[in-house]
Design a protein around this motif. Sequence first.
Motif: not given
Length: 81
Positions: A54-59
């Motif tokens: 998946g992907a995210s904008d926050d670590l």
Amino acid sequence: MSRKARPKKSSPRSSPVWERAYKGHVLWQGKQKLGKVTLAGEGRYTWEASGRAGASDDLEKAKKAVELAVALADKQLDLFR
């Protein structure tokens, strides 16, 4: 007569630990790699764990997604065994 203290043995099921890597972080449990989070671009993180991605904008959100994927994979029943 004095006795030397024995070092404690680590538990066979140690807790997972996050380790900083080049352009990302890796989740380890002992010597087994459970998942990873990598920096994909400007402020975008991709994660992979237990056959999921998946992907995210926050670590922190990406790390939590990896931990959740590992936890779900650990509890999932083996239907085709």
